[in-house]
Design a protein around this motif. Structure first.
Motif, PDB file in Angstrom:
ATOM      1  N   GLY A 128       0.815  -1.211   0.000  1.00 20.55           N
ATOM      2  CA  GLY A 128       0.000   0.000   0.000  1.00 20.55           C
ATOM      3  C   GLY A 128       0.845   1.255   0.000  1.00 20.55           C
ATOM      4  O   GLY A 128       2.076   1.199  -0.085  1.00 20.55           O
ATOM      5  N   LEU A 129       0.175   2.387   0.080  1.00 21.23           N
ATOM      6  CA  LEU A 129       0.830   3.695   0.121  1.00 21.23           C
ATOM      7  C   LEU A 129       0.376   4.457   1.354  1.00 21.23           C
ATOM      8  O   LEU A 129      -0.741   4.269   1.838  1.00 21.23           O
ATOM      9  CB  LEU A 129       0.487   4.515  -1.127  1.00 21.23           C
ATOM     10  CG  LEU A 129       0.949   3.984  -2.477  1.00 21.23           C
ATOM     11  CD1 LEU A 129       0.482   4.920  -3.590  1.00 21.23           C
ATOM     12  CD2 LEU A 129       2.459   3.820  -2.519  1.00 21.23           C
ATOM     13  N   LEU A 130       1.244   5.339   1.833  1.00 24.44           N
ATOM     14  CA  LEU A 130       0.916   6.211   2.953  1.00 24.44           C
ATOM     15  C   LEU A 130       0.830   7.650   2.454  1.00 24.44           C
ATOM     16  O   LEU A 130       1.675   8.083   1.670  1.00 24.44           O
ATOM     17  CB  LEU A 130       1.996   6.130   4.031  1.00 24.44           C
ATOM     18  CG  LEU A 130       2.159   4.776   4.719  1.00 24.44           C
ATOM     19  CD1 LEU A 130       3.387   4.782   5.623  1.00 24.44           C
ATOM     20  CD2 LEU A 130       0.914   4.407   5.511  1.00 24.44           C
ATOM     21  N   LEU A 131      -0.178   8.358   2.919  1.00 20.49           N
ATOM     22  CA  LEU A 131      -0.328   9.782   2.603  1.00 20.49           C
ATOM     23  C   LEU A 131      -0.185  10.563   3.906  1.00 20.49           C
ATOM     24  O   LEU A 131      -0.969  10.387   4.841  1.00 20.49           O
ATOM     25  CB  LEU A 131      -1.687  10.072   1.968  1.00 20.49           C
ATOM     26  CG  LEU A 131      -1.957  11.534   1.607  1.00 20.49           C
ATOM     27  CD1 LEU A 131      -1.015  12.017   0.506  1.00 20.49           C
ATOM     28  CD2 LEU A 131      -3.413  11.719   1.168  1.00 20.49           C
ATOM     29  N   PHE A 132       0.841  11.427   3.952  1.00 15.10           N
ATOM     30  CA  PHE A 132       1.113  12.217   5.142  1.00 15.10           C
ATOM     31  C   PHE A 132       0.434  13.588   5.025  1.00 15.10           C
ATOM     32  O   PHE A 132       0.024  13.997   3.934  1.00 15.10           O
ATOM     33  CB  PHE A 132       2.625  12.339   5.346  1.00 15.10           C
ATOM     34  CG  PHE A 132       3.229  11.066   5.870  1.00 15.10           C
ATOM     35  CD1 PHE A 132       3.333  10.847   7.238  1.00 15.10           C
ATOM     36  CD2 PHE A 132       3.655  10.074   5.001  1.00 15.10           C
ATOM     37  CE1 PHE A 132       3.865   9.666   7.726  1.00 15.10           C
ATOM     38  CE2 PHE A 132       4.186   8.876   5.488  1.00 15.10           C
ATOM     39  CZ  PHE A 132       4.294   8.679   6.850  1.00 15.10           C
ATOM     40  N   PRO A 133       0.315  14.328   6.154  1.00 16.67           N
ATOM     41  CA  PRO A 133      -0.400  15.606   6.140  1.00 16.67           C
ATOM     42  C   PRO A 133       0.143  16.635   5.156  1.00 16.67           C
ATOM     43  O   PRO A 133      -0.590  17.523   4.724  1.00 16.67           O
ATOM     44  CB  PRO A 133      -0.250  16.109   7.584  1.00 16.67           C
ATOM     45  CG  PRO A 133      -0.047  14.877   8.397  1.00 16.67           C
ATOM     46  CD  PRO A 133       0.725  13.939   7.517  1.00 16.67           C
ATOM     47  N   ASP A 134       1.428  16.513   4.778  1.00 22.75           N
ATOM     48  CA  ASP A 134       1.973  17.471   3.805  1.00 22.75           C
ATOM     49  C   ASP A 134       1.621  17.090   2.365  1.00 22.75           C
ATOM     50  O   ASP A 134       2.181  17.634   1.420  1.00 22.75           O
ATOM     51  CB  ASP A 134       3.493  17.606   3.971  1.00 22.75           C
ATOM     52  CG  ASP A 134       4.242  16.311   3.635  1.00 22.75           C
ATOM     53  OD1 ASP A 134       3.598  15.266   3.389  1.00 22.75           O
ATOM     54  OD2 ASP A 134       5.488  16.349   3.622  1.00 22.75           O
ATOM     55  N   MET A 135       0.671  16.146   2.225  1.00 23.70           N
ATOM     56  CA  MET A 135       0.185  15.671   0.914  1.00 23.70           C
ATOM     57  C   MET A 135       1.301  15.005   0.103  1.00 23.70           C
ATOM     58  O   MET A 135       1.454  15.235  -1.091  1.00 23.70           O
ATOM     59  CB  MET A 135      -0.481  16.796   0.117  1.00 23.70           C
ATOM     60  CG  MET A 135      -1.728  17.349   0.786  1.00 23.70           C
ATOM     61  SD  MET A 135      -2.954  16.078   1.231  1.00 23.70           S
ATOM     62  CE  MET A 135      -3.710  15.740  -0.361  1.00 23.70           C
ATOM     63  N   SER A 136       2.060  14.157   0.784  1.00 20.58           N
ATOM     64  CA  SER A 136       3.109  13.363   0.146  1.00 20.58           C
ATOM     65  C   SER A 136       2.759  11.889   0.268  1.00 20.58           C
ATOM     66  O   SER A 136       2.512  11.402   1.375  1.00 20.58           O
ATOM     67  CB  SER A 136       4.462  13.601   0.824  1.00 20.58           C
ATOM     68  OG  SER A 136       4.858  14.942   0.693  1.00 20.58           O
ATOM     69  N   PHE A 137       2.734  11.198  -0.869  1.00 15.39           N
ATOM     70  CA  PHE A 137       2.525   9.751  -0.894  1.00 15.39           C
ATOM     71  C   PHE A 137       3.875   9.048  -0.795  1.00 15.39           C
ATOM     72  O   PHE A 137       4.803   9.377  -1.549  1.00 15.39           O
ATOM     73  CB  PHE A 137       1.873   9.318  -2.214  1.00 15.39           C
ATOM     74  CG  PHE A 137       0.373   9.295  -2.178  1.00 15.39           C
ATOM     75  CD1 PHE A 137      -0.308   8.299  -1.491  1.00 15.39           C
ATOM     76  CD2 PHE A 137      -0.352  10.251  -2.850  1.00 15.39           C
ATOM     77  CE1 PHE A 137      -1.698   8.262  -1.471  1.00 15.39           C
ATOM     78  CE2 PHE A 137      -1.741  10.228  -2.844  1.00 15.39           C
ATOM     79  CZ  PHE A 137      -2.409   9.230  -2.151  1.00 15.39           C
ATOM     80  N   TYR A 138       3.972   8.083   0.106  1.00 14.14           N
ATOM     81  CA  TYR A 138       5.188   7.287   0.258  1.00 14.14           C
ATOM     82  C   TYR A 138       4.886   5.807   0.099  1.00 14.14           C
ATOM     83  O   TYR A 138       3.812   5.340   0.489  1.00 14.14           O
ATOM     84  CB  TYR A 138       5.821   7.513   1.639  1.00 14.14           C
ATOM     85  CG  TYR A 138       6.584   8.798   1.745  1.00 14.14           C
ATOM     86  CD1 TYR A 138       7.949   8.843   1.467  1.00 14.14           C
ATOM     87  CD2 TYR A 138       5.949   9.981   2.102  1.00 14.14           C
ATOM     88  CE1 TYR A 138       8.658  10.033   1.565  1.00 14.14           C
ATOM     89  CE2 TYR A 138       6.646  11.169   2.204  1.00 14.14           C
ATOM     90  CZ  TYR A 138       8.003  11.188   1.929  1.00 14.14           C
ATOM     91  OH  TYR A 138       8.699  12.371   2.010  1.00 14.14           O
ATOM     92  N   SER A 139       5.868   5.076  -0.436  1.00 12.27           N
ATOM     93  CA  SER A 139       5.768   3.617  -0.509  1.00 12.27           C
ATOM     94  C   SER A 139       6.192   3.035   0.838  1.00 12.27           C
ATOM     95  O   SER A 139       6.733   3.746   1.690  1.00 12.27           O
ATOM     96  CB  SER A 139       6.697   3.084  -1.601  1.00 12.27           C
ATOM     97  OG  SER A 139       8.050   3.165  -1.182  1.00 12.27           O
ATOM     98  N   GLY A 140       5.987   1.733   1.006  1.00  7.60           N
ATOM     99  CA  GLY A 140       6.416   1.060   2.220  1.00  7.60           C
ATOM    100  C   GLY A 140       7.918   1.050   2.402  1.00  7.60           C
ATOM    101  O   GLY A 140       8.419   0.810   3.497  1.00  7.60           O
TER     102      GLY A 140
END
Length: 196
Positions: A128-140
């Protein structure tokens, strides 16, 4: 202190995997837990709270579709030199089946690091992907997939699907056509495997 709110997204045939994995990863840090349908709360050993909400396309199709549509609208407007990555990410967002909102208290570096480690591990394990409050998608793997400044660590990005999605969709149904297809496949492959 403010709360940090991180979203986890994936394509899975069984959203229960998300809850199981999060429970497993947080188990030794949890003092108590309370469940109420698709919302639950952990009280950590430091007595801070982690609040979660799980949306699943099978049970809440309208909520998931609304959420992903808003994300697509937001990122479609982002100018970038990484158009191929952006296009692939937009496709990925459109097919997400599970959304997990995780909210926890800021202010303690150890707790914040622990929560980030847990979430990145879950994203890696469940594809899956993570979306942080600064609107950045990160991989695992902690790579920046895309953000609202149009930046990415990738030259190309391939959308990800948890393999159980296919298992549920095509093999774990009672659909007679799928059963027949499975029997035909086994008949074709078993003789060739036996020769090995």
């Amino acid at each position: 202190m403010d709360n940090e709110c991180v979203y986890f997204y994936c394509v899975t045939g069984d959203s229960g995997q998300v809850t199981i994995e999060l429970n497993r990863m947080l188990d030794c840090f949890i003092h108590s837990r309370e469940f109420d349908g698709n919302r639950w709360k952990y009280v950590l050993n430091d007595r801070s709270e982690v609040k979660c909400q799980l949306l699943d396309k099978e049970r809440e199709p309208e909520e998931v579709s609304k959420h992903t549509s808003e994300l697509v609208s937001y990122f479609e407007r982002v100018p970038t030199q990484k158009e191929e990555v952006k296009s692939s990410l937009l496709f990925q967002i459109k097919v997400f089946t599970t959304v997990l909102k995780v909210e926890y208290k800021r202010g303690d570096r150890n707790r914040e690091n622990m929560m980030c480690d847990v979430l990145f591990h879950m994203a890696d394990k469940l594809q899956g992907l993570l979306l942080f409050p600064d609107m950045s998608f990160y991989s695992g793997k902690r790579e920046l997939v895309f953000n609202d400044e149009g930046k990415s660590d990738f030259v190309t990005y391939g959308p990800m699907i948890n393999t159980d999605f296919f298992m549920k969709k095509f093999f774990m149904t009672d659909d007679s056509e799928n059963k027949e297809r499975r029997v035909r496949t086994m008949k074709r492959f078993l003789p060739s495997i036996a020769r090995w």
